[in-house]
Design an enzyme around this catalytic site. Sequence first.
Site, PDB file in Angstrom:
ATOM      1  N   TYR A 153       0.837  -1.198   0.000  1.00  0.00           N
ATOM      2  CA  TYR A 153       0.000   0.000   0.000  1.00  0.00           C
ATOM      3  C   TYR A 153       0.879   1.257   0.000  1.00  0.00           C
ATOM      4  O   TYR A 153       1.721   1.423   0.892  1.00  0.00           O
ATOM      5  CB  TYR A 153      -0.898  -0.053   1.244  1.00  0.00           C
ATOM      6  N   ASP A 238      -0.454  -5.372   9.931  1.00  0.00           N
ATOM      7  CA  ASP A 238      -1.585  -4.509   9.626  1.00  0.00           C
ATOM      8  C   ASP A 238      -2.724  -5.423   9.181  1.00  0.00           C
ATOM      9  O   ASP A 238      -2.669  -6.000   8.090  1.00  0.00           O
ATOM     10  CB  ASP A 238      -1.190  -3.528   8.511  1.00  0.00           C
ATOM     11  N   ILE A 240      -5.971  -4.630   8.739  1.00  0.00           N
ATOM     12  CA  ILE A 240      -7.096  -3.735   8.449  1.00  0.00           C
ATOM     13  C   ILE A 240      -8.174  -4.374   7.583  1.00  0.00           C
ATOM     14  O   ILE A 240      -9.331  -3.969   7.605  1.00  0.00           O
ATOM     15  CB  ILE A 240      -6.577  -2.421   7.834  1.00  0.00           C
ATOM     16  N   LYS A 277     -12.120  -0.307   6.672  1.00  0.00           N
ATOM     17  CA  LYS A 277     -12.320  -1.249   5.567  1.00  0.00           C
ATOM     18  C   LYS A 277     -13.385  -2.289   5.893  1.00  0.00           C
ATOM     19  O   LYS A 277     -14.280  -2.546   5.105  1.00  0.00           O
ATOM     20  CB  LYS A 277     -10.999  -1.949   5.217  1.00  0.00           C
TER      21      LYS A 277
END
Lengths: 481, 434
Positions: A153, A238, A240, A277
């Site tokens: 990302y 992460d 998410i 998300k």
Amino acid sequence: MDHMLRNEENLLSKIATNDGHGENSAYFDGWKAYDADPYHPTKNPNGVIQMGLAENQLAFDLVQEWVRNNPKASICTAEGVDDFKDIAIYQDYHGLPEFRNAVARFMGRVRGNRVRFDPDRIVMSGGATGAQETLAFCLADPGDAFLVPTPYYPGNDRDLTWRTGVRLLHVVCESSNDFKITRHALESAYNKAQEANIRVKGLLLNNPSNPLGTVLDREALTDSLAFTNDKNIHLICDEIYSATVFSQPDFISIAEIAQENVNCRRDMIHIVYSLSKDLGFPGFRVGVVYSYNDTVVNCARKMSSFGLVSTQTQRLIALMLSDDVFVDKFLSESVKRLGTRHGFLSRGLAQVGIGSLNSNAGLYCWMDLRRLLKEPTFEAEMELWRVIINEVKLNVSPGASFHCSEPGWFRVCFANMDDETMRVALGRIHKFVAQKKGGEASSRRQCRRSKLEISLSFRRLDEIMSPHHSPMSSPMVRART
Amino acid sequence: MLSRKATCKSHGEDSSYFLGWQEYEKNPHDPVRNPSGIIQLGLAENQLSFDLLESWIARNQEPTGFMKKGGSIFRELALFQDYRGMPVFKKELAEYMAAIRQDRVRFDPNNIVLTAGATSANEALMFCLAEAGEAFLVPTPYYPGFDRDLKWRTGVEIVPIQSSSVNNFRIIPSALEEAYQHAQKLHLKVKGLFITNPSNPLGTTLSIHELDHLINFAIDKNIHIVSDEIYSGTVFDSPRFISIMEAIKKKHLENTAIWSRVHIVSSLSKDFGLPGFRIGMIYFNSKTLIAAATKMSSFGLVSSQSQFLLSKILGDKKFTRNYIMENRNRLKNRRKTLVSGLQKYGIRCLDNNAGLFCWIDMRCLLTSYTFEAEMELWRRIIFEYGLNISPGSSFHCPEPGWFRICFSNMSEETLDLAVRRIKALMDSSSPNAC
């Protein structure tokens, strides 16, 4: 009037004037094109369709229903206004206990209750953006580095390095093995850092992965943990996208691995999370730092002063996520819809010979457009991308912006639009591919067909294509007509 | 294993300012459940006008509710993550800022950068204006949170501008120059002045002369001015509040270099008593800084839910005008209650026209004119008299014996009780003391 300041730019910091915010990257150029000419089904049907925004908009009806039925969740309703004062003055950076309890519970549920999260380790942050930066400030000094597997990302560059002075070093992953992280790649990246005298402080994993949409299996997680323990560095996961896993294999959280491995260095494990998300609430800025290290929890909590979650929002989330019936319904329905949408897109792409990485999570597909490149270079990728934005009118994100080591890959988001827009987008892709490969005659025939129709002309298209490039021989999604 | 930032003490929470809060947390006063507990007089919060907000909400269910458009307002808010902020909210905020400055300054909504509270705004400003190791000059006494907000993660240094009770802690040109020279001696490059106006902890507003001195100084040294005007909505008495922007305009400096180097910080935490909602902002004249700070605000955006609510409240002009006036009156009266009570028992308060607190002179109670004696007195006041007031040393006051006492975060009854406890403290002290 601002010319004064431009002439005296030494009056601003380097941070304010450098490119560390990353917004001059191609990732954002597409957004700018979209902002300038946004698609609308009636007002601007020829506008750019936004497929570069990883947002989950598919299950809002469920959330809206809950909000309608739970007026107390808002402090602006007759049912909730009695709590207005207490909520408005509450600024304790520990966060409302009911908020932390609800978030911890939700995180556990998302992981099938295979692991329990301690509410006292839940630290707020300004979204995952704030969480990443906070962890970088806690774990590393300026000049130190984190290892990050590519592709990753683009926001990580800003979040982890811009104001912190920390560096990101790439762990290169390749399409030949579906971009899986190998021990070899990890060691190679680490050794390179050693040779350059750069102190590595941690490894950042994104699981499920953005942009790949894949999950790490148990072996990859335990290997990564072993690697970080071996090098005495931190492991930041992460997670998410943890509630966007719509098909097998199951999502395995680092929290489960930590639970199973009694001998691992738990105090070196940290999780980043957010509701942006999984629930589709990026506007509410609910980020979480979850660390198994007490010093990090304390430090991150003090730093959370710079990005606390509005108590108005904390209260809403606390009530919503404590509603087990709603949460279970939402989680199961959301992934069902994500799976359906993903299937529609990946099959639709395959119909025109565009493969995508076999993925089971996330809000996007990792599309393989290598065969559409003039040559296997990043310049060609940029050229193709500009065509896709300016002519096909789709904002997709080029692999280069994710630091992908190989040109030709693009991330295309599918959860931030309704079914009709998805169909329009797919139709444009079909048209574009046909025009590129089929020549004039083929494209004229195509235009007479409806966007929805699965056409035999596409099979003819496959036959025209050289067998060398046939998607049939790749490990990608099989084309189905 | 961890960073230097994680293991140092620059977060500032070991300061007595926060230790007093901790003692309060252990034994908080409650009129019914714990009447002998510690009264919190160290929290600068405005709780006097909630009834106005609550009744507004009760009357405005429809516009603030999520039910509008069949609930799709909720969806729009949930998805709104544009770091430029909600246009309607910024427009209302700009108008509100102008209103509390008697419309002597106009604010362009496009020049507002939203941040999660003034805490986030101040830190972001330092990241934008200075490198690690550079410095800002800050007049003493100053809010203890600056040690964390301006310095901790940024590496920026604070060089204090000294002040004296002799002239009521006003800012004088020689003090500015001395601070600058002191920074030079320490090999610290000065990037700007950081002022708080109205002042915390003094509760006073800067005079036009002080503002002139500051502006001239900043022009001369080619540095920035950051004006933290977070208490601008709490000015309850004359002299009227003069914003740095007004002072700059008065000197007709809009087309000069200094214009781009003046920045205002504010928040809705003090005026409206909404610290929980984390609504802060920076106002710039410089487009370059607007762009940089906007990107940086990603690390601490304002919840769209709160932007929406406040755009509705501030959009009700009649309500807002009335709120400003009524709130000021209540603050003025509350201060009067405290000050007359203290004066009756021989404690002098600095004459202040703003803020949520008084700056009180307790020098007569010190056993010696030292900061150790101040700490000793502070401990007595907390543990023997159950009052958490904030010692001047935590505000980097150059002289011992001064304390900040807040007056708007409790009921009238509790304030009366606090004054009675102060009476007890004075009664127990030497009769010649004050």
